[in-house]
Design a protein around this motif. Sequence first.
Motif, PDB file in Angstrom:
ATOM      1  N   CYS A   1       0.796  -1.241   0.000  1.00 41.47           N
ATOM      2  CA  CYS A   1       0.000   0.000   0.000  1.00 41.47           C
ATOM      3  C   CYS A   1       0.832   1.298   0.000  1.00 41.47           C
ATOM      4  O   CYS A   1       2.052   1.277   0.014  1.00 41.47           O
TER       5      CYS A   1
ATOM      6  N   CYS B   1      -2.265  -3.480  -4.227  1.00 47.10           N
ATOM      7  CA  CYS B   1      -3.106  -3.005  -3.127  1.00 47.10           C
ATOM      8  C   CYS B   1      -4.136  -1.984  -3.645  1.00 47.10           C
ATOM      9  O   CYS B   1      -4.575  -2.074  -4.786  1.00 47.10           O
ATOM     10  N   CYS B   2      -4.529  -1.016  -2.828  1.00 42.52           N
ATOM     11  CA  CYS B   2      -5.615  -0.080  -3.154  1.00 42.52           C
ATOM     12  C   CYS B   2      -5.531   0.435  -4.591  1.00 42.52           C
ATOM     13  O   CYS B   2      -4.534   1.040  -4.976  1.00 42.52           O
TER      14      CYS B   2
HETATM   15 ZN   LIG Z   1      -3.917  -0.547   0.150  1.00 43.47          ZN
END
Ligand SMILES: [Zn+2]
Length: 352
Positions: free
Chosen positions: A212, A301-302
Amino acid sequence: MKRSLTERLNQEGAICAEGFLFEMERRGYLTAGEFVPEVALEYPEALKNLHKDFQHAGSDIVEAFTYNGHREKMRVIGKEDLLEPLNRAALKIAKEVANDVPEGTEPNLMAGNISNTNIWNPSDQNSQKEVRGMFEEMIGWAVDEGADMLVGETFYFAEEAYCALEVMKSSGLPCVLTIAPMGENIMRDGVTPLDTCKELEQLGADVVGLNCFRGPETMLPYIKDIRANVKCHVGALPIPYRTNEKQPTFFNLDDYDNCKCSAPHGRTFPTALDPLFTNRYEIRKFMQDCYDIDVKYLGVCCGANPMLIREVADVMGKKPPAMRFRENMSNHFMYGTNKRIPEHIKDYGDKA
Ligand SMILES: [Zn+2]
């Protein structure tokens, strides 16, 4: 037959798709900013579909969507009573998907998940005790629901990461611990990312690394440094956004100068990052660079989506069902090479 995490990492590697908060928000099932994973209770089918889409694209690990599903966050939104039902629902969904793989393929691993609590205070032992209690209850539910492994992630205090790992280790399950240094390039309690990972290895983590906050460009140098200094497996799960040396994380990432429609809250994070997306080739290059130096626990990730996970799978030589739909520009009506495509259409390509 189902191989363990370590067996997979010693062989071709393992993929853990993440980024559930952002993707559930984009699909209309979760509130940006607040970012609580209530979807596991309110729209279980939507969460299951996302897990299935990631699996279809090559994810080996189905990580239960309990990110932010901890006692403190549930208190913030006034729904502490939903804490345990939410955790158990997310774990059950993940377990179901992990066991329900395309015919003839190996079952996935189901991972329980804990993460940054945002109340860790290096100078307050009470806050630390409270955090430990939050980890203990969540790990207890994960073990109860049959997790094959545990992921602790997105820690920006080194000591909070150590605490998480200690609790995770007590389960006896394989443990992945990834940290997320913020824009000052150091953990909030003053430890370097490398030293944090070295300590996590000493404490018994099976995989250490970063997840992240950082895109490929500002994550890779740390991954190389960590790989060169630990013996255990290394993990790398960047965000798919163009962070850079001046703006190492997505929290303070500027939009391009010509954007006339800036977000009402004054920053691109988290709802106006779209124009700053990396393309699939940038993600692919990051994954290849990692894989070449034996970093074999990979994911996004995000901001992740199945298209990007498929790129990771391709780097590892996996053949998930989504591979069938990889690009094939040779049959494009204007830019293709297929001999049926008329010359006068091809010739127009640069003016189109
Ligand atoms: Zn993330």
